[in-house]
Write a protein that holds these residues in place. Structure first.
Motif, short mmCIF file in Angstrom:
data_model
loop_
_atom_site.label_atom_id
_atom_site.label_comp_id
_atom_site.label_asym_id
_atom_site.label_seq_id
_atom_site.Cartn_x
_atom_site.Cartn_y
_atom_site.Cartn_z
N PRO A 34 0.74 -1.47 0.05
CA PRO A 34 0.09 0.06 -0.01
C PRO A 34 0.88 1.20 -0.08
N LYS A 35 0.37 2.43 -0.68
CA LYS A 35 1.04 3.61 -0.76
C LYS A 35 -0.01 4.76 -0.64
N PRO A 36 0.59 5.93 -0.26
CA PRO A 36 -0.53 6.81 0.06
C PRO A 36 -0.98 7.35 -1.47
N SER A 37 -2.38 7.57 -1.64
CA SER A 37 -3.05 7.67 -2.85
C SER A 37 -2.38 8.97 -3.30
N GLU A 38 -2.43 9.24 -4.69
CA GLU A 38 -2.17 10.29 -5.32
C GLU A 38 -3.05 11.36 -5.94
N MET A 39 -2.82 12.70 -6.13
CA MET A 39 -3.65 13.71 -6.70
C MET A 39 -4.18 12.85 -8.07
N SER A 40 -5.43 13.29 -8.08
CA SER A 40 -6.10 12.78 -9.27
C SER A 40 -6.03 13.90 -10.42
N ARG A 41 -5.99 13.65 -11.62
CA ARG A 41 -6.08 14.54 -12.73
C ARG A 41 -7.59 14.41 -13.42
N PRO A 42 -8.24 15.53 -13.21
CA PRO A 42 -9.68 15.75 -13.79
C PRO A 42 -9.69 15.40 -15.26
N LEU A 43 -10.53 14.47 -15.59
CA LEU A 43 -10.80 14.11 -17.10
C LEU A 43 -11.36 15.22 -17.60
N ALA A 44 -10.64 15.59 -18.98
CA ALA A 44 -11.27 16.70 -19.85
C ALA A 44 -12.48 16.17 -20.43
#
Ligand code: FMN
Length: 363
Positions: free
Chosen positions: A133-143
């Motif tokens: 397990p790793k800390p979750s990453e910031m997501s990129r909003p879908l265009a």
């Protein structure tokens, strides 16, 4: 009133009983999403379920955010599913493919890119990686321009699923995965046509469902929602208007069945005080309703008797009791599921749970 052991029509499928196997990720595929032969044995062992809903199957590498989970976006994946569906059919079972995109519940080391979502958010739940397990990453909003490609990934995977012999499709719109990240307002902060109003937040689910229906037919399409309580950190401040609108929209499309995973206040799976939404949704969705979470035989039959549900899906009980239908019928004791082997690789805790016959043979 029907019993759990009476047949039921779910769209194009006539199922022999109302004990449905809930979708269960088990992480027994290869790193490139190819199902392995032990998966055939596992599903065959459970073929007496009225219907098997498969584990979540990725529609694309971008969406296949858990480790060792299968996909349906390549020919190799499709080819490896064929012997599994054939074996289930040969054992008298039926199996539909749960198609999933995990959205922000992914990690770049697994999916090869920054995870996408409706908005830029970070899941409070740790990401799965091949190094633990790793800390979750910031997501990129879908265009907005990327949404047609997302929708197309579901229709392609649906077409592959039918070619691989599945009896239908379940669209995974539950549990904080990508469609749910659009549906519920604590993860969707968009101000365009895919955020804000309920109609806008429903748009991806509607477009994806219509696209799958075009490929496989409405009577072979189903949807799973989790309308109450947070799942994978995704939640909504006012679930009833959202999920009754979803139920009405899906009723209009005429899908084969709707499955709801609902948590209770004292459940063993993410307890919540947010009331179950099924009584309200039942008024808007007139097709067959399958309910899930923390059911035993008594509660399951009670929800059939009251007319709230047409069938019940069981998750953990099917992990540990391949012959669950028989055990419920005979009121035999259930083997508890061992969490430690839910997502491990290999046969331990997967294909080695005994049937009643196995237990009798060694007694
Ligand atoms: C090991 C495990 C894997 C799961 N994988 C999925 C999945 O792939 N897709 C899904 O919609 N739900 C998934 N769930 C949720 C189950 O389908 C089900 O909703 C949950 O186990 C509650 O039902 P139960 O009380 O009968 O176990 C999973 C649950 C468990 C325990």
């Amino acid at each position: 009133m029907p019993t759990l052991f009476d047949p039921l029509t779910l769209g194009a499928l006539t199922v022999p009983n109302r004990v449905i196997m809930a979708p269960l990720t088990r992480s027994r595929a290869s790193r490139d999403g190819i199902p392995t032969p032990i998966m055939a044995e596992y599903y065959v062992q459970r073929a007496s379920a009225g219907l098997i809903i498969s584990e979540a199957i990725g529609v694309s590498r971008q969406g296949n955010g858990f480790t060792y989970t299968p996909g349906l976006w390549t020919d190799a994946q499709m080819g490896a599913w064929k012997p599994i569906t054939q074996a289930v059919h040969a054992a008298g079972g039926l199996i539909v493919a749960q198609l999933a995109h995990n959205g922000r519940a992914g990690h770049h080391t697994v999916i090869g890119e920054q995870p996408v979502s409706s908005s830029a958010t970070v899941s409070p739940v740790a990401a799965w990686t091949y190094d633990g397990p790793k800390p979750s990453e910031m997501s990129r909003p879908l265009a907005v321009e990327e949404i047609p490609g997302l929708v197309a990934s579901y229709s392609r995977a649906a077409s592959n699923a039918i070619a691989a012999g599945f009896d239908g499709i379940q669209i995974h719109a539950a549990n904080g995965m990508l469609i749910d990240q659009f549906l519920r307002n604590n993860s969707n902060a968009r101000t365009d046509a895919y955020g804000g109003s309920i109609e806008n937040r429903l748009r991806p689910l509607r477009q994806i469902t219509q696209a799958v229906v075009e490929v496989v037919g409405a009577d072979r399409t189903s949807v799973r929602l989790s309308p109450n309580g947070a799942t994978w950190g995704v939640d909504d401040s006012d679930p009833t208007p959202l999920f009754t609108a979803a139920a009405e929209m899906l009723d209009g499309i005429g899908i084969g069945f709707l499955e709801l995973k609902e948590h209770g206040p004292a459940g063993t799976f993410l307890p919540t005080d947010v009331p179950r939404q099924s009584p309200m949704m039942r008024r808007f969705f007139r097709g067959p309703l399958v309910l899930n979470c923390d059911y035993d035989r008594t509660r399951a039959q009670a929800d059939l008797d009251s007319g709230l549900a047409d069938a019940i899906s069981f998750g953990r009980p099917f992990i540990a009791n391949p012959d669950l239908v028989r055990r419920l019928y005979e009121r035999a004791p259930l083997t508890p599921a061992a969490d430690a082997t839910f997502y491990t690789q290999g046969t331990e805790g997967y294909t080695d749970y005994p049937t009643l016959e196995d237990i009798a043979a060694v007694a």
